[in-house]
Design an enzyme around this catalytic site. Structure first.
Site, mmCIF file in Angstrom:
data_model
loop_
_atom_site.group_PDB
_atom_site.id
_atom_site.type_symbol
_atom_site.label_atom_id
_atom_site.label_comp_id
_atom_site.label_asym_id
_atom_site.label_seq_id
_atom_site.Cartn_x
_atom_site.Cartn_y
_atom_site.Cartn_z
ATOM 1 N N GLU A 175 55.179 38.789 -3.823
ATOM 2 C CA GLU A 175 55.073 39.925 -4.553
ATOM 3 C C GLU A 175 56.431 40.686 -4.994
ATOM 4 O OE1 GLU A 175 51.279 41.556 -5.105
ATOM 5 O OE2 GLU A 175 52.174 43.462 -5.083
ATOM 6 N N ASP A 176 56.893 40.969 -3.684
ATOM 7 C CA ASP A 176 58.234 41.863 -3.488
ATOM 8 C C ASP A 176 59.436 41.541 -3.072
ATOM 9 O OD1 ASP A 176 56.379 43.978 -4.401
ATOM 10 O OD2 ASP A 176 55.825 44.484 -2.588
HETATM 11 P P1 NDP Z 1 51.381 51.720 -7.646
HETATM 12 O O1 NDP Z 1 49.934 51.953 -7.607
HETATM 13 O O2 NDP Z 1 51.798 50.148 -7.882
HETATM 14 O O3 NDP Z 1 52.012 52.261 -6.381
HETATM 15 C C1 NDP Z 1 51.064 52.006 -4.933
HETATM 16 C C2 NDP Z 1 51.555 50.751 -4.177
HETATM 17 O O4 NDP Z 1 52.825 51.100 -3.761
HETATM 18 C C3 NDP Z 1 50.982 50.582 -3.222
HETATM 19 O O5 NDP Z 1 49.454 49.981 -3.437
HETATM 20 C C4 NDP Z 1 51.510 49.929 -1.935
HETATM 21 O O6 NDP Z 1 51.601 48.763 -2.476
HETATM 22 C C5 NDP Z 1 52.919 50.545 -2.344
HETATM 23 N N1 NDP Z 1 53.295 51.503 -1.538
HETATM 24 C C6 NDP Z 1 54.619 51.755 -1.201
HETATM 25 N N2 NDP Z 1 54.913 52.759 -0.235
HETATM 26 C C7 NDP Z 1 53.521 53.380 -0.462
HETATM 27 C C8 NDP Z 1 53.118 54.815 0.248
HETATM 28 N N3 NDP Z 1 53.864 55.385 1.109
HETATM 29 N N4 NDP Z 1 51.812 54.968 0.156
HETATM 30 C C9 NDP Z 1 50.871 54.210 -0.484
HETATM 31 N N5 NDP Z 1 51.529 53.195 -1.382
HETATM 32 C C10 NDP Z 1 52.856 52.655 -1.114
HETATM 33 O O7 NDP Z 1 51.796 52.661 -8.355
HETATM 34 P P2 NDP Z 1 52.921 52.607 -9.705
HETATM 35 O O8 NDP Z 1 53.715 53.665 -9.736
HETATM 36 O O9 NDP Z 1 53.336 51.213 -9.681
HETATM 37 O O10 NDP Z 1 51.711 52.588 -10.985
HETATM 38 C C11 NDP Z 1 50.607 51.667 -10.935
HETATM 39 C C12 NDP Z 1 49.606 52.445 -11.777
HETATM 40 O O11 NDP Z 1 49.183 53.746 -11.888
HETATM 41 C C13 NDP Z 1 49.979 52.073 -13.301
HETATM 42 O O12 NDP Z 1 48.586 51.293 -13.708
HETATM 43 C C14 NDP Z 1 49.981 53.172 -13.936
HETATM 44 O O13 NDP Z 1 49.279 53.185 -15.351
HETATM 45 C C15 NDP Z 1 49.334 54.311 -13.207
HETATM 46 N N6 NDP Z 1 49.917 55.573 -13.283
HETATM 47 C C16 NDP Z 1 49.355 56.730 -13.113
HETATM 48 C C17 NDP Z 1 49.736 57.784 -13.188
HETATM 49 C C18 NDP Z 1 49.044 59.180 -12.848
HETATM 50 O O14 NDP Z 1 49.600 60.420 -12.573
HETATM 51 N N7 NDP Z 1 47.829 59.020 -12.558
HETATM 52 C C19 NDP Z 1 51.445 58.115 -13.412
HETATM 53 C C20 NDP Z 1 51.811 56.884 -13.570
HETATM 54 C C21 NDP Z 1 51.324 55.634 -13.650
HETATM 55 P P3 NDP Z 1 51.883 47.407 -1.393
HETATM 56 O O15 NDP Z 1 50.763 47.430 -0.233
HETATM 57 O O16 NDP Z 1 51.736 46.154 -2.094
HETATM 58 O O17 NDP Z 1 53.306 47.590 -1.115
#
Ligand code: NDP
Ligand code: ZN
Length: 176
Positions: free
Chosen positions: A64-65
């Protein structure tokens, strides 16, 4: 190859592939800390001994990354480990919102081994979002992440009660 050798090889492979990446927390932690945390949750907290699950956890974000291909994983670690990693890999061609929805829809239908990796991944990420969240995330965004992770895990329950209890304990820290 012995189990320990394979695990060390997976750790080295992941460390190399993620070598220039950081997590999204304020301190920009080394990326490899996250796959290591999954392996630690599985082994030390969940009592999991399946070497394919441990290796897949260490490798779970490589496709994925990073530039890692499925063929590369199969060549180095075999079909079974590659398959588990593929099961927990999002299709990056899809928009984020679709990937999030598909994780909920697919969680019930992956192998038991992939479910264990998912449980450890979501537990690790909830612990991070509770304590070391991505920089600039609002309270609402952190809460939404917790709720989405629970929706995913609720689809696959019944596979490993101990890991599910660890997930539930992490969910109990949902930010207020
Ligand atoms: P993500 O949900 O993809 O980001 C979280 C992911 O980042 C985790 O699943 C993890 O994935 C990885 N990660 C890396 N560092 C950390 C950390 N310190 N803590 C937790 N997770 C970490 O966020 P996105 O920015 O990609 O946005 C995804 C969704 O959020 C979109 O569907 C968008 O519509 C929505 N969104 C919501 C907002 C809001 O304010 N509610 C604002 C903007 C977007 P892994 O385990 O795979 O590394
Ligand atoms: Zn992950």
């Amino acid at each position: 190859m012995t189990d320990l050798k394979l695990i060390m090889q997976a750790l080295s492979f992941a460390a190399h592939k993620h070598r220039d990446q950081r997590r999204k927390d304020v301190d920009a932690s080394p990326y490899i800390n996250h796959p290591i945390s999954l392996a630690s949750i599985l082994i030390n907290e969940g009592g999991v001994t399946d070497v394919n699950v441990i290796c897949a956890a260490l490798l779970h974000d490589t496709i994925e990354d990073t530039d890692t291909t499925p063929e590369e994983l199969e060549q180095a670690f075999g079909f079974a480990i590659k398959t588990i990693v593929m099961e927990v890999t999002d299709d990056k061609l899809l928009p984020k919102v679709d990937r999030k929805r598909l994780q909920i829809e697919h969680a019930a239908h992956v192998s038991p081994q992939a479910k264990l990796v998912k449980l450890a991944d979501k537990t690790s990420n909830l612990r991070d979002v509770a304590v070391n969240p991505p920089e600039n995330w609002s309270l609402q965004r952190r809460q939404e992440y917790f709720d989405w992770a629970k929706q995913v895990i609720d689809q696959l329950r019944g596979v490993h009660p101990q890991l599910e209890a660890l997930f539930d304990a992490a969910y109990a820290s949902r930010p207020k």
